[in-house]
Design a protein around this motif. Sequence first.
Motif, mmCIF file in Angstrom:
data_model
loop_
_atom_site.group_PDB
_atom_site.id
_atom_site.type_symbol
_atom_site.label_atom_id
_atom_site.label_comp_id
_atom_site.label_asym_id
_atom_site.label_seq_id
_atom_site.Cartn_x
_atom_site.Cartn_y
_atom_site.Cartn_z
ATOM 1 N N LEU A 23 0.830 -1.212 0.000
ATOM 2 C CA LEU A 23 0.000 0.000 0.000
ATOM 3 C C LEU A 23 0.863 1.260 0.000
ATOM 4 O O LEU A 23 0.541 2.237 -0.696
ATOM 5 N N ILE A 24 1.941 1.257 0.765
ATOM 6 C CA ILE A 24 2.849 2.406 0.771
ATOM 7 C C ILE A 24 3.420 2.623 -0.619
ATOM 8 O O ILE A 24 3.488 3.747 -1.122
ATOM 9 N N TRP A 25 3.840 1.553 -1.270
ATOM 10 C CA TRP A 25 4.396 1.662 -2.622
ATOM 11 C C TRP A 25 3.338 2.165 -3.606
ATOM 12 O O TRP A 25 3.614 3.051 -4.418
ATOM 13 N N LEU A 26 2.126 1.621 -3.517
ATOM 14 C CA LEU A 26 1.060 2.054 -4.432
ATOM 15 C C LEU A 26 0.709 3.524 -4.230
ATOM 16 O O LEU A 26 0.497 4.260 -5.193
ATOM 17 N N ILE A 27 0.641 3.952 -2.982
ATOM 18 C CA ILE A 27 0.324 5.355 -2.703
ATOM 19 C C ILE A 27 1.428 6.258 -3.244
ATOM 20 O O ILE A 27 1.157 7.330 -3.796
ATOM 21 N N ARG A 33 0.982 14.141 -2.388
ATOM 22 C CA ARG A 33 1.970 15.027 -1.770
ATOM 23 C C ARG A 33 2.748 14.312 -0.677
ATOM 24 O O ARG A 33 2.231 13.438 0.010
ATOM 25 N N ARG A 34 4.005 14.689 -0.527
ATOM 26 C CA ARG A 34 4.915 14.021 0.404
ATOM 27 C C ARG A 34 4.391 13.990 1.848
ATOM 28 O O ARG A 34 4.473 12.943 2.494
ATOM 29 N N PRO A 35 3.866 15.086 2.403
ATOM 30 C CA PRO A 35 3.380 15.011 3.790
ATOM 31 C C PRO A 35 2.249 13.988 3.964
ATOM 32 O O PRO A 35 2.203 13.282 4.970
ATOM 33 N N VAL A 36 1.379 13.909 2.983
ATOM 34 C CA VAL A 36 0.284 12.934 3.050
ATOM 35 C C VAL A 36 0.861 11.527 2.965
ATOM 36 O O VAL A 36 0.475 10.634 3.724
ATOM 37 N N TRP A 37 1.795 11.329 2.037
ATOM 38 C CA TRP A 37 2.403 10.015 1.870
ATOM 39 C C TRP A 37 3.136 9.589 3.142
ATOM 40 O O TRP A 37 3.040 8.435 3.575
ATOM 41 N N LEU A 38 3.862 10.532 3.758
ATOM 42 C CA LEU A 38 4.572 10.211 4.994
ATOM 43 C C LEU A 38 3.614 9.835 6.126
ATOM 44 O O LEU A 38 3.871 8.900 6.884
ATOM 45 N N SER A 41 2.111 6.446 5.318
ATOM 46 C CA SER A 41 3.160 5.439 5.481
ATOM 47 C C SER A 41 3.420 5.151 6.958
ATOM 48 O O SER A 41 3.594 3.993 7.358
ATOM 49 N N GLY A 42 3.447 6.198 7.759
ATOM 50 C CA GLY A 42 3.655 6.010 9.195
ATOM 51 C C GLY A 42 2.533 5.217 9.838
ATOM 52 O O GLY A 42 2.780 4.316 10.649
#
Length: 91
Positions: A23-27, A33-38, A41-42
Amino acid sequence: MPVSGFSFPSGHATSSALLAGALIWLIAQTGVRRPVWLAVSGILGLWALSVAVTRLYLGSWLLAAAWLILLPLVAAHSLPRAVTAPQPPDG
């Protein structure tokens, strides 16, 4: 000692780690945007880690360790002072 069965390695922990990683890879591939992805991911990483920890907790020494950590705290509040902090002998 050979260990086998569904708990070694934990199928739950393996599946949750694989799902979280996928899911982290797909997102990341969506261009979010990086903050959303971080943040996502967290959360997914903590979820996978919590599944792994609960698998350890359910069948290992972690429960005993928790009780042993709590023992001094409970003893400090419930046992007489002489038992929790012995005084050195005079002499």
